[in-house]
Design an enzyme around this catalytic site. Sequence first.
Site, PDB file in Angstrom:
ATOM      1  N   LYS A   8      17.785  45.337  72.812  1.00  0.00           N
ATOM      2  CA  LYS A   8      16.552  45.349  73.613  1.00  0.00           C
ATOM      3  C   LYS A   8      15.967  46.758  73.687  1.00  0.00           C
ATOM      4  O   LYS A   8      14.757  46.934  73.646  1.00  0.00           O
ATOM      5  CB  LYS A   8      16.814  44.846  75.043  1.00  0.00           C
ATOM      6  CG  LYS A   8      17.133  43.372  75.098  1.00  0.00           C
ATOM      7  CD  LYS A   8      15.885  42.512  74.996  1.00  0.00           C
ATOM      8  CE  LYS A   8      16.267  41.042  75.030  1.00  0.00           C
ATOM      9  NZ  LYS A   8      15.202  40.133  74.714  1.00  0.00           N
ATOM     10  N   LYS A  48      17.133  30.202  58.815  1.00  0.00           N
ATOM     11  CA  LYS A  48      17.199  29.472  60.081  1.00  0.00           C
ATOM     12  C   LYS A  48      15.821  29.093  60.591  1.00  0.00           C
ATOM     13  O   LYS A  48      14.891  29.897  60.525  1.00  0.00           O
ATOM     14  CB  LYS A  48      17.901  30.381  61.102  1.00  0.00           C
ATOM     15  CG  LYS A  48      18.280  29.665  62.367  1.00  0.00           C
ATOM     16  CD  LYS A  48      18.994  30.582  63.335  1.00  0.00           C
ATOM     17  CE  LYS A  48      18.890  30.006  64.740  1.00  0.00           C
ATOM     18  NZ  LYS A  48      19.387  30.872  65.768  1.00  0.00           N
ATOM     19  N   LYS A  58      11.407  29.741  66.323  1.00  0.00           N
ATOM     20  CA  LYS A  58       9.987  29.824  66.709  1.00  0.00           C
ATOM     21  C   LYS A  58       9.368  31.189  66.414  1.00  0.00           C
ATOM     22  O   LYS A  58       8.172  31.313  66.262  1.00  0.00           O
ATOM     23  CB  LYS A  58       9.776  29.414  68.153  1.00  0.00           C
ATOM     24  CG  LYS A  58      10.596  30.180  69.158  1.00  0.00           C
ATOM     25  CD  LYS A  58      10.291  29.708  70.563  1.00  0.00           C
ATOM     26  CE  LYS A  58      11.409  30.010  71.523  1.00  0.00           C
ATOM     27  NZ  LYS A  58      12.453  29.009  71.557  1.00  0.00           N
TER      28      LYS A  58
HETATM   29  P1  AMP Z   1      16.232  29.405  71.137  1.00  0.00           P
HETATM   30  O1  AMP Z   1      15.106  28.606  70.597  1.00  0.00           O
HETATM   31  O2  AMP Z   1      16.588  30.549  70.229  1.00  0.00           O
HETATM   32  O3  AMP Z   1      16.069  29.800  72.567  1.00  0.00           O
HETATM   33  O4  AMP Z   1      17.512  28.475  71.071  1.00  0.00           O
HETATM   34  C1  AMP Z   1      17.752  27.418  71.965  1.00  0.00           C
HETATM   35  C2  AMP Z   1      18.974  26.642  71.488  1.00  0.00           C
HETATM   36  O5  AMP Z   1      18.700  26.032  70.212  1.00  0.00           O
HETATM   37  C3  AMP Z   1      20.234  27.483  71.268  1.00  0.00           C
HETATM   38  O6  AMP Z   1      21.363  26.714  71.665  1.00  0.00           O
HETATM   39  C4  AMP Z   1      20.262  27.728  69.782  1.00  0.00           C
HETATM   40  O7  AMP Z   1      21.570  27.932  69.302  1.00  0.00           O
HETATM   41  C5  AMP Z   1      19.655  26.433  69.232  1.00  0.00           C
HETATM   42  N1  AMP Z   1      18.959  26.682  67.959  1.00  0.00           N
HETATM   43  C6  AMP Z   1      17.820  27.413  67.792  1.00  0.00           C
HETATM   44  N2  AMP Z   1      17.432  27.407  66.485  1.00  0.00           N
HETATM   45  C7  AMP Z   1      18.378  26.685  65.811  1.00  0.00           C
HETATM   46  C8  AMP Z   1      18.548  26.318  64.417  1.00  0.00           C
HETATM   47  N3  AMP Z   1      17.681  26.670  63.483  1.00  0.00           N
HETATM   48  N4  AMP Z   1      19.626  25.566  64.091  1.00  0.00           N
HETATM   49  C9  AMP Z   1      20.511  25.188  65.053  1.00  0.00           C
HETATM   50  N5  AMP Z   1      20.408  25.490  66.359  1.00  0.00           N
HETATM   51  C10 AMP Z   1      19.362  26.234  66.747  1.00  0.00           C
END
Ligand code: AMP
Length: 330
Positions: A111, A194, A197
């Site tokens: 950060k 991966k 967003k």
């Molecule tokens: P985030 O969108 O980064 O806040 O992630 C929210 C949840 O979704 C977390 O548990 C991440 O590990 C899961 N997650 C986000 N992107 C992926 C992805 N491409 N594949 C698998 N899990 C994901």
Amino acid sequence: METVVSGIRPTGRLHLGNYFGAMKNFLQMQETHNCFFFIADYHSLTTHPNPGDLRASVRKVLSEYLACGLDPDKCTLYVQSDLPETAELYLLLNMHAYAGELERSTTFKEKIRKQPDNINAGLLTYPVLMASDILIHRADKVPVGKDQEQHLEMTRTFGNRFNRMYREGFFPEPVAFNFGKKLVKVPGLDGSGKMGKSEGAGNAIFLSEDDASVKKKVMRAVTDAGPEKPNQEKPEVIENLFTLLKLVSTEETVKHFDDKYNDCSIRYGDMKKQLAEDMIRFIRPLSEQIRDTAADIKHIDRVIDLGREKARESAGKTMQEVRSLLGFRP
Ligand code: AMP
């Protein structure tokens, strides 16, 4: 029944990565565990969001989680800032969290690099707030990704430190947890490993996305020039497309394109067309449900009220004991 706590970021819309990587896990857990899922709006203050935007995104995120099947009668779904008990525990735990250990956290260091103009104390004590979210319900399990392992370790450190000083065994030691077999990592469409967003515009497919937009993104997915010899190993970008296909298509469809790849007759255009069609079939009921749920603001607010009531009951019990252990009036 074991208690599970998990936080949800109040930003962005859910994409297929979130659905297969996290949501499916939550849906199973709510059947078998005492689950607390909260929207982490206190945490988001470290980036100073606009209050109106924050309120709207809390409702938006909640409507997506409800639309996916999280059931407020089976789990406790609440907004973090509705629980002043969390803020109180955070204050108390801060007195036993040392600057040195907080400064060593890898996310804090990251950060500092990312937002050098806003290194606020909330960023430094972020792991203490996370520990409070977990310990306030005396959770046994926390569904976290690899990137959060260090924070969970710090939660155990703070909980154990409290136990040693005030009462052995008071806070359970929370462990990382995923339901059943290993969760999939959902790849993105732009060749990046991966789906996420914050990646490029064409990378993620959102659950609230309309058909035309899904089709456009899938048809633009990165591929290569095609296989040159039979049964050759697939390069990452192609493997990624197959991973996506496996998530939304039938086994037969996957086998069909796999065979075509192996005998070098594959046409990526056909495969992407099929992938787009199957993805749309998968997403459409979810996007319709999201639209309906989001439109019913009264229902969402009722869910928020119910969540607050249930969460405060659990948090209130913990805080009453904590206050008395510390020598405060209960
Ligand atoms: P985030 O969108 O980064 O806040 O992630 C929210 C949840 O979704 C977390 O548990 C991440 O590990 C899961 N997650 C986000 N992107 C992926 C992805 N491409 N594949 C698998 N899990 C994901």
